[in-house]
Design a protein around this motif. Sequence first.
Motif, PDB file in Angstrom:
ATOM      1  N   LEU A   1      40.188  44.789  54.472  1.00 60.72           N
ATOM      2  CA  LEU A   1      40.612  44.862  55.755  1.00 60.72           C
ATOM      3  C   LEU A   1      39.267  44.881  56.432  1.00 60.72           C
ATOM      4  CD1 LEU A   1      43.667  46.344  56.423  1.00 60.72           C
ATOM      5  CD2 LEU A   1      43.279  43.246  56.308  1.00 60.72           C
ATOM      6  N   ALA A   2      38.524  46.450  55.021  1.00 56.93           N
ATOM      7  CA  ALA A   2      37.164  46.678  56.478  1.00 56.93           C
ATOM      8  C   ALA A   2      35.809  45.974  55.744  1.00 56.93           C
ATOM      9  CB  ALA A   2      36.964  48.227  55.228  1.00 56.93           C
ATOM     10  N   ARG A   3      36.325  44.962  55.081  1.00 53.52           N
ATOM     11  CA  ARG A   3      35.795  43.691  54.453  1.00 53.52           C
ATOM     12  C   ARG A   3      36.057  42.894  53.847  1.00 53.52           C
ATOM     13  NH1 ARG A   3      32.160  43.849  49.605  1.00 53.52           N
ATOM     14  NH2 ARG A   3      33.535  45.470  49.398  1.00 53.52           N
ATOM     15  N   ASP A   4      35.782  41.523  54.175  1.00 53.91           N
ATOM     16  CA  ASP A   4      36.115  40.614  54.129  1.00 53.91           C
ATOM     17  C   ASP A   4      35.237  39.504  52.546  1.00 53.91           C
ATOM     18  OD1 ASP A   4      37.425  40.003  56.754  1.00 53.91           O
ATOM     19  OD2 ASP A   4      35.323  38.738  57.295  1.00 53.91           O
ATOM     20  N   GLU A   5      34.484  39.608  52.649  1.00 55.20           N
ATOM     21  CA  GLU A   5      33.904  39.128  50.771  1.00 55.20           C
ATOM     22  C   GLU A   5      34.861  40.437  49.929  1.00 55.20           C
ATOM     23  OE1 GLU A   5      29.802  41.842  52.570  1.00 55.20           O
ATOM     24  OE2 GLU A   5      32.346  40.461  53.525  1.00 55.20           O
ATOM     25  N   ALA A   6      35.471  41.558  50.070  1.00 59.26           N
ATOM     26  CA  ALA A   6      36.118  42.818  49.536  1.00 59.26           C
ATOM     27  C   ALA A   6      37.429  41.434  48.797  1.00 59.26           C
ATOM     28  CB  ALA A   6      36.186  44.037  49.172  1.00 59.26           C
ATOM     29  N   LEU A   7      37.288  40.766  49.016  1.00 57.77           N
ATOM     30  CA  LEU A   7      38.336  40.167  49.381  1.00 57.77           C
ATOM     31  C   LEU A   7      38.440  39.095  47.666  1.00 57.77           C
ATOM     32  CD1 LEU A   7      41.686  39.081  49.525  1.00 57.77           C
ATOM     33  CD2 LEU A   7      40.722  36.333  50.123  1.00 57.77           C
ATOM     34  N   GLU A   8      37.576  39.115  47.126  1.00 61.26           N
ATOM     35  CA  GLU A   8      37.034  38.192  46.209  1.00 61.26           C
ATOM     36  C   GLU A   8      37.679  39.224  44.845  1.00 61.26           C
ATOM     37  OE1 GLU A   8      33.965  34.943  44.094  1.00 61.26           O
ATOM     38  OE2 GLU A   8      33.855  35.422  45.989  1.00 61.26           O
ATOM     39  N   GLU A   9      36.521  40.521  45.161  1.00 63.89           N
ATOM     40  CA  GLU A   9      36.423  41.199  44.263  1.00 63.89           C
ATOM     41  C   GLU A   9      37.924  41.418  44.155  1.00 63.89           C
ATOM     42  OE1 GLU A   9      33.918  44.578  45.908  1.00 63.89           O
ATOM     43  OE2 GLU A   9      32.402  42.544  46.166  1.00 63.89           O
ATOM     44  N   VAL A  10      38.521  41.866  45.057  1.00 68.99           N
ATOM     45  CA  VAL A  10      39.757  42.513  44.606  1.00 68.99           C
ATOM     46  C   VAL A  10      40.878  41.650  43.623  1.00 68.99           C
ATOM     47  CG1 VAL A  10      41.804  43.736  45.641  1.00 68.99           C
ATOM     48  CG2 VAL A  10      39.297  43.705  46.667  1.00 68.99           C
ATOM     49  N   VAL A  11      41.174  39.843  44.438  1.00 67.55           N
ATOM     50  CA  VAL A  11      41.472  39.626  43.668  1.00 67.55           C
ATOM     51  C   VAL A  11      41.065  39.159  42.488  1.00 67.55           C
ATOM     52  CG1 VAL A  11      42.289  36.772  43.418  1.00 67.55           C
ATOM     53  CG2 VAL A  11      42.731  37.960  45.412  1.00 67.55           C
ATOM     54  N   SER A  12      39.717  39.127  41.552  1.00 69.01           N
ATOM     55  CA  SER A  12      39.305  39.374  40.182  1.00 69.01           C
ATOM     56  C   SER A  12      39.771  40.177  39.325  1.00 69.01           C
ATOM     57  CB  SER A  12      37.949  39.122  40.720  1.00 69.01           C
ATOM     58  OG  SER A  12      37.129  37.905  40.933  1.00 69.01           O
ATOM     59  N   GLY A  13      39.988  41.481  39.992  1.00 68.52           N
ATOM     60  CA  GLY A  13      40.410  42.631  39.488  1.00 68.52           C
ATOM     61  C   GLY A  13      41.795  42.776  39.383  1.00 68.52           C
ATOM     62  N   GLN A  14      42.349  42.283  40.098  1.00 69.43           N
ATOM     63  CA  GLN A  14      44.379  41.515  40.041  1.00 69.43           C
ATOM     64  C   GLN A  14      43.768  41.032  38.488  1.00 69.43           C
ATOM     65  OE1 GLN A  14      47.033  43.837  41.354  1.00 69.43           O
ATOM     66  NE2 GLN A  14      45.024  44.771  42.157  1.00 69.43           N
ATOM     67  N   LEU A  15      43.442  39.676  38.739  1.00 68.96           N
ATOM     68  CA  LEU A  15      43.590  38.841  37.527  1.00 68.96           C
ATOM     69  C   LEU A  15      43.253  39.372  36.481  1.00 68.96           C
ATOM     70  CD1 LEU A  15      42.135  35.765  39.587  1.00 68.96           C
ATOM     71  CD2 LEU A  15      44.905  36.186  39.076  1.00 68.96           C
ATOM     72  N   ARG A  16      42.034  40.374  36.327  1.00 65.99           N
ATOM     73  CA  ARG A  16      42.181  41.067  34.972  1.00 65.99           C
ATOM     74  C   ARG A  16      42.690  41.725  34.661  1.00 65.99           C
ATOM     75  NH1 ARG A  16      36.831  41.373  37.420  1.00 65.99           N
ATOM     76  NH2 ARG A  16      36.985  43.097  38.167  1.00 65.99           N
ATOM     77  N   ASP A  17      43.451  42.666  35.918  1.00 65.23           N
ATOM     78  CA  ASP A  17      44.391  43.934  35.068  1.00 65.23           C
ATOM     79  C   ASP A  17      46.107  42.585  34.882  1.00 65.23           C
ATOM     80  OD1 ASP A  17      46.031  46.316  35.232  1.00 65.23           O
ATOM     81  OD2 ASP A  17      46.404  45.505  36.782  1.00 65.23           O
ATOM     82  N   LEU A  18      46.599  41.597  35.795  1.00 66.77           N
ATOM     83  CA  LEU A  18      47.366  41.142  35.002  1.00 66.77           C
ATOM     84  C   LEU A  18      47.587  40.367  33.855  1.00 66.77           C
ATOM     85  CD1 LEU A  18      49.929  40.051  36.201  1.00 66.77           C
ATOM     86  CD2 LEU A  18      48.989  37.968  36.776  1.00 66.77           C
ATOM     87  N   GLY A  19      46.092  40.475  33.403  1.00 62.13           N
ATOM     88  CA  GLY A  19      46.463  39.585  32.344  1.00 62.13           C
ATOM     89  C   GLY A  19      45.899  40.268  31.089  1.00 62.13           C
ATOM     90  N   THR A  20      46.168  41.502  31.622  1.00 59.41           N
ATOM     91  CA  THR A  20      45.907  42.722  30.077  1.00 59.41           C
ATOM     92  C   THR A  20      46.880  43.026  29.892  1.00 59.41           C
ATOM     93  OG1 THR A  20      44.066  43.903  30.963  1.00 59.41           O
ATOM     94  CG2 THR A  20      45.059  45.314  29.769  1.00 59.41           C
ATOM     95  N   ARG A  21      47.514  43.316  30.640  1.00 61.16           N
ATOM     96  CA  ARG A  21      49.188  43.876  31.152  1.00 61.16           C
ATOM     97  C   ARG A  21      50.686  42.629  30.718  1.00 61.16           C
ATOM     98  NH1 ARG A  21      51.488  44.673  36.856  1.00 61.16           N
ATOM     99  NH2 ARG A  21      49.904  43.799  37.565  1.00 61.16           N
TER     100      ARG A  21
END
Length: 307
Positions: free
Chosen positions: A73-93
């Motif tokens: 919400l603070a920075r529009d371009e952060a969405l791509e970074e956050v989604v990538s991070g969540q995908l990595r975390d999900l892949g690990t789990r």
Amino acid sequence: MVSDGLWSIGELAERAGATVKTVRYYSDRGLLPEAGRSSGGHRRYGPGALDRLRLIRSLRALGLPVPEVERVLARDEALEEVVSGQLRDLGTRLAALRWREASLRLLQDCAAGERSERLRLIGAVSVPPDTAALVRFWRRILPVRLPGRVVSMVLDSVVPGVPEEPSPAQVLDFARLHALVSDPLVDRPESRPAPPLPDGEYRPTVLYEGLAEAYTLASAELRGGRDLRDGGALDCFVAAYAHARGEGDSPDFRRSLLPLLARSDGPLITRYWKFAAGLFAPGEPVLGALHHRLSVALHLDVGAQAD
């Protein structure tokens, strides 16, 4: 909605299908913009707050924690970074879950008398597992004078990847392999494999680069159904050792190479390849098997020349 076009916290919650407690929580964290306050000091929200609240709930439904929602919400371009991070975390789990499932099936399907030992083996491996112990094992036994690029080439070839969807048999093989390379006895001089050629009498870089070429040729020849004695792989294999020692290929050199190969292919390396073989992807060349096939071909070739 009152005449000023703003909503109370209850009205906003009702329009969003959320609870007042949820709206208040996000508002307290500064995620929902207030359009003002009523004469009684109550929070008032405009239509923008409804859009924001729906966005927040969508992000939360994807599993994003509140701090990550704040970043988006603070920075529009952060969405791509956050989604990538969540995908990595999900892949690990997911990898951890697949490994646990295969481990449980391994214990379920084995005889009762084997369970204790297998439980000990798989319990020593992190979940999801990694290949750090295998890499350390090879770094300890490779010649210290190898350039980094050659070390990387060797490691890429001898360290199997962790199967994405392991079978129970692969879990057992990996656990046994991990136990083998992690055994403190491996570091004892009497346990370490002998060098491929007498130490100090060969150029390691020439040897390992030559062997990589020989293994590539051998893999292609085997896929084509050819006998390794009839192709160039065997000659390339012998040449790698000969050139590393500054010698030429000859019948005498081939005979002298046989005991050196037998000495370097000791029980430790033999067990390594026994456990590692099933961990490589289908169709991926297994260097241990290729090395063995080339060594056998050399034995047959030397034997044929002696007849």
